[in-house]
Design a protein around this motif. Structure first.
Motif, short mmCIF file in Angstrom:
data_model
loop_
_atom_site.label_atom_id
_atom_site.label_comp_id
_atom_site.label_asym_id
_atom_site.label_seq_id
_atom_site.Cartn_x
_atom_site.Cartn_y
_atom_site.Cartn_z
N THR A 4 -24.21 -10.66 -10.67
CA THR A 4 -22.90 -11.28 -10.45
C THR A 4 -21.94 -10.24 -9.87
O THR A 4 -21.76 -9.18 -10.45
CB THR A 4 -22.33 -11.82 -11.77
N PRO A 5 -21.32 -10.52 -8.71
CA PRO A 5 -20.41 -9.53 -8.12
C PRO A 5 -19.23 -9.21 -9.03
O PRO A 5 -18.65 -10.11 -9.65
CB PRO A 5 -19.93 -10.22 -6.83
N ILE A 6 -18.90 -7.96 -9.14
CA ILE A 6 -17.72 -7.55 -9.90
C ILE A 6 -16.49 -7.79 -9.03
O ILE A 6 -16.41 -7.26 -7.91
CB ILE A 6 -17.84 -6.09 -10.34
N PRO A 7 -15.52 -8.55 -9.49
CA PRO A 7 -14.39 -8.98 -8.65
C PRO A 7 -13.31 -7.91 -8.50
O PRO A 7 -12.16 -8.11 -8.90
CB PRO A 7 -13.88 -10.22 -9.38
N VAL A 8 -13.68 -6.80 -7.92
CA VAL A 8 -12.74 -5.70 -7.72
C VAL A 8 -12.87 -5.19 -6.29
O VAL A 8 -13.99 -4.96 -5.81
CB VAL A 8 -13.00 -4.56 -8.72
N VAL A 9 -11.71 -5.04 -5.62
CA VAL A 9 -11.68 -4.46 -4.28
C VAL A 9 -11.32 -2.98 -4.41
O VAL A 9 -10.37 -2.63 -5.11
CB VAL A 9 -10.63 -5.18 -3.40
N HIS A 10 -12.09 -2.13 -3.76
CA HIS A 10 -11.83 -0.70 -3.81
C HIS A 10 -11.00 -0.30 -2.60
O HIS A 10 -11.51 -0.20 -1.47
CB HIS A 10 -13.15 0.07 -3.86
N CYS A 11 -9.72 -0.09 -2.84
CA CYS A 11 -8.77 0.24 -1.77
C CYS A 11 -8.66 1.76 -1.64
O CYS A 11 -8.54 2.47 -2.65
CB CYS A 11 -7.40 -0.38 -2.07
N GLY A 12 -8.65 2.24 -0.40
CA GLY A 12 -8.58 3.67 -0.18
C GLY A 12 -7.29 4.30 -0.64
O GLY A 12 -7.26 5.48 -1.02
N SER A 13 -6.20 3.52 -0.66
CA SER A 13 -4.91 4.08 -1.06
C SER A 13 -4.47 3.63 -2.44
O SER A 13 -3.80 4.38 -3.15
CB SER A 13 -3.82 3.69 -0.03
N CYS A 14 -4.86 2.42 -2.82
CA CYS A 14 -4.40 1.88 -4.11
C CYS A 14 -5.42 2.08 -5.23
O CYS A 14 -5.09 1.92 -6.40
CB CYS A 14 -4.10 0.39 -3.98
N GLY A 15 -6.68 2.36 -4.86
CA GLY A 15 -7.72 2.44 -5.87
C GLY A 15 -8.29 1.06 -6.16
O GLY A 15 -8.13 0.12 -5.37
N PRO A 16 -8.96 0.87 -7.30
CA PRO A 16 -9.54 -0.44 -7.63
C PRO A 16 -8.46 -1.50 -7.86
O PRO A 16 -7.51 -1.27 -8.60
CB PRO A 16 -10.32 -0.18 -8.93
N VAL A 17 -8.63 -2.63 -7.19
CA VAL A 17 -7.67 -3.74 -7.31
C VAL A 17 -8.45 -5.01 -7.63
O VAL A 17 -9.43 -5.33 -6.94
CB VAL A 17 -6.86 -3.93 -6.00
N ALA A 18 -8.00 -5.74 -8.65
CA ALA A 18 -8.69 -6.97 -9.05
C ALA A 18 -8.47 -8.07 -8.03
O ALA A 18 -7.38 -8.22 -7.47
CB ALA A 18 -8.19 -7.42 -10.42
N VAL A 19 -9.51 -8.83 -7.75
CA VAL A 19 -9.41 -10.00 -6.89
C VAL A 19 -8.50 -11.03 -7.56
O VAL A 19 -8.64 -11.28 -8.77
CB VAL A 19 -10.80 -10.60 -6.62
N PRO A 20 -7.55 -11.63 -6.82
CA PRO A 20 -6.68 -12.64 -7.45
C PRO A 20 -7.51 -13.76 -8.07
O PRO A 20 -8.53 -14.18 -7.51
CB PRO A 20 -5.84 -13.15 -6.27
#
Length: 692
Positions: free
Chosen positions: A288-304
């Motif tokens: 199951t995909p983990i709903p987190v976007v890894h942003c280069g400037s913000c770090g890990p961000v949860a998918v809305p």
């Protein structure tokens, strides 16, 4: 699989089927993960995993054989540091441990969970690492066995195997520069205590291991002083630290410090040194995909939440090499899910019965309890515990054959059984054991083959009667159990056949034609029927001892088989007991029970047997009688019955006196020397042991 389950006569409501690999299900898994992430309970760090260099994937411990090789590729498994997702279950260790006291006994599983969690007498505190006075992105949690002594912490110690020294951390060069194997190595890295505000040095310990599974500990400067201290003195290298906790007793300081650390979200949750956080990462395409976007400037961000579920892209899979997700550059947005409904969650929780093996006692069950405790704290559900009852089922084990020298598993057809001991056809001594059925061990069993050979209901009854559900079954049809259930089915068929033959040409049954002895026999049948309903119902709903339920039904079958012809012909009690017997057998042998029910008009009451209500105990049976009929035995031989007051029926001395004063006692015991008197605690029976 559904066709196979249906062919086994298992009655499931497929409208309520839950398929965990479908997006409709795992969007809620992702929803819970986001809640955990936002609460600071889901985090990433590097951890050592079992790595298959051929399949390029991570393996669970059970997928590595005793030779350290992958169960699938056969490659020698490597230990590798990879960035992994963790759930901070240690924050809930103490509540989960305490809540076990409110649960019913679970086949020893409560003790297993308590042992898995351990004594929650310490806690973790968070430290931010600095190099040359500048903060890094590294936060380190250190275990403190005496939280009230956190102000006496003098240094932070890590093991030589720690991820900071061997992984991709930015502080690795600074640590390696000062590392001296076999010695305590003071480094230039400084750990800033987020609770006390103090800086302490980071030390690489000379030890290869700390207590239990710890890899980071807080070292105390004045350990000998702390051992005998009754009050907290907040001492540091540079003097005394002024604090709200000064002057508190040790117990008061323990409570105040841990509570404040929890409030400040820098640790303080009571846990044990043996418990670790839950590693949940899966390095496979189908996870199951983990709903987190890894942003280069913000770090890990949860998918809305409105964009859940995050589904896997459709890719060409080869089954070999690195993860195919490396080639997936776009992730599509999915339909907006409906909002979480607290009402539905509270309707289905807590679950009535959790069914699982003991191998889940300290893993799946523990994590499920953790998630429910978390959801309760988040206001998502009303109940803290997710399950009320637990059914721990055993395994059906098959016979395995292994070459003694290499440990290789052999198929049955590869073995010569003609001698005293089995040997491999290619040569070599064979070890014979019983193990969990598995394709790789060649000891599996196709249910369809067994059903074709013995019949569906026979197989069902054999499995249920072979042992209590929590015990393992060694699959061997050459036992007394299989002939026993076959004979019982035959006796059930004979009962209905006998009733059909007796009632076929006679007038309707007339109980008034029964004589006194026959009325007493009918009453015994009525009592046995109610006792059986009471016992079997308890076995089905409380202790799940289906083998005991079958045994009890066999007992009622024997009672009905011994009924005299006139009782069979005119007794209402007989036909009611037979109807109850067939109803209670139906969940375990539905096909036979349906045929029996249809076999005689007396039993056909409103459709098939599976549509009937479960039999209930007659209210009169539950009424406490004023008197009890007690069987009297002399030297284990039945000699008659004596009626005694119910209140005196458990008093051995009083019952003995009443029997001696009765006509049986006067006739058979007056001139005898009584050596011992035994009053049964379970049945209405007294046994006199006398000299011959």
């Amino acid at each position: 699989m559904r066709e196979q389950l249906d062919s086994l006569g298992l009655c499931f409501n497929w409208d309520r089927e839950v398929t965990t690999c479908l997006p409709d299900y795992y969007r809620w898994t992702q929803y819970l993960f986001i809640r955990l992430f936002e609460a600071g309970l889901a985090y990433q760090k590097e951890a050592v995993v079992n790595w298959d260099p051929v399949d390029q994937t991570v393996l669970a411990d059970e997928q590595v054989d005793e030779n350290g090789c992958s169960w699938r590729s056969g490659a020698l498994v490597e230990q590798k540091l990879l960035k992994q997702w963790f759930i901070k279950t240690t924050n809930y260790a103490k509540p989960l441990l305490d809540a076990l006291q409110d649960l019913p006994e679970w086949y020893g599983v409560k003790g297993m969970q308590a042992n898995w969690i351990g004594k929650c007498t310490g806690c973790y505190f968070d430290f931010r690492l600095k190099v040359n006075g500048e903060e890094t992105a590294e936060t380190l949690s250190a275990y403190c066995s005496s939280p009230e002594a956190v102000f006496g912490g003098a240094y932070l110690a890590i093991l030589p195997s720690h991820r900071l020294l061997n992984g991709s951390s930015a502080v690795r060069p600074a640590l390696q520069k000062h590392f001296q194997p076999g010695r305590d190595s003071l480094t230039e890295v400084v750990a800033h205590n987020l609770f006390t505000g103090q800086d302490v040095p980071l030390v690489i310990s000379r030890k290869e291991a700390f207590e239990d599974y710890l890899d980071t500990v807080l070292g105390e400067l004045l350990e000998s002083v702390w051992a005998n201290a009754s009050h907290i003195h907040l001492q540091f290298i540079g003097g005394t630290f002024e604090s709200d906790f000064s002057g508190l007793s040790r117990e008061q300081g323990f409570e105040a410090i841990t509570q404040k650390a929890v409030q400040q979200k820098v640790g303080g949750h009571l846990t044990s040194s043996k418990l670790r956080d839950w590693l949940i990462s899966r390095q496979r395409y189908w996870g199951t995909p983990i709903p987190v976007v890894h942003c280069g400037s913000c770090g890990p961000v949860a998918v809305p939440e409105e964009e859940l579920p995050v589904t896997l892209p459709k890719l060409s899979l080869t089954g070999k090499g690195a993860s195919p997700l490396e080639a997936a550059h776009d992730w599509v947005n999915c339909e907006c899910p409906r909002p979480f409904e607290r009402r539905l969650a509270d309707h289905w929780l807590p679950v009535d019965v959790y069914i699982g093996g003991k191998e889940h006692a300290v893993m799946h069950l523990y994590y499920a309890r953790f998630l429910c405790h978390f959801c309760r704290d988040q206001g998502l559900v009303a109940h803290r515990e997710p399950f009320w009852k637990l059914l721990v089922q055993g395994l059906i084990k098959g016979q395995t054959f292994r070459l003694a020298e290499s440990g290789q598993y052999l198929k049955r057809e590869e073995i010569d059984f003609t001698g005293k001991q089995p040997v491999a056809l290619g040569g070599g001594r064979v070890e014979v054991t019983w193990e969990k059925m598995s394709k790789s061990k060649h000891n599996g069993l196709d249910p369809q083959e067994v059903v074709q050979q013995y019949g569906l209901d026979t197989v069902r009854l054999y499995i249920l009667s072979a042992a209590p559900p929590e015990q393992d079954i060694l699959w061997n049809v050459k036992t007394d159990t299989l002939p026993g259930v076959i004979r019982w089915q035959a006796r059930l068929w004979q009962l209905v056949t006998k009733l059909r033959g007796a009632r076929q040409f006679e007038d309707p049954p007339n109980p008034s034609l029964l004589k006194k002895k026959e009325l007493a026999e009918a009453k015994k049948i009525w009592q046995n029927k109610n006792y059986t309903i009471q016992e079997v119902t308890a076995h089905f709903t409380e202790d799940f001892l289906f083998n005991a339920a079958i045994s009890r039904l066999m007992g009622l079958t024997n009672t009905l088989n011994s009924a005299t012809a006139r009782v069979l012909l005119h007794s209402v009690e007989f036909e009611e007991a037979l109807a109850a017997l067939v109803k209670m057998a139906a969940p375990m042998a539905p096909h036979l029970a349906s045929e029996l029910w249809a076999g005689h008009p007396v039993l056909q009451r409103g459709g098939d047997v599976l549509q009937q209500a479960w039999p209930a105990v007659d209210p009169q049976y539950l009424e406490a009688p004023d008197f009890v009929e007690l069987a009297v035995l002399i030297n284990n031989k039945s000699c008659g019955t004596v009626t005694v007051p119910l209140q005196a029926s458990k008093d051995s001395g009083r019952v003995e006196q009443l029997v001696l004063e009765s006509s049986i006692g006067q006739k058979l015991l007056r001139q005898r020397s009584i050596k011992r008197v035994i009053l049964s605690p379970r049945t209405a029976l007294i046994n006199f042991l006398v000299d011959e």
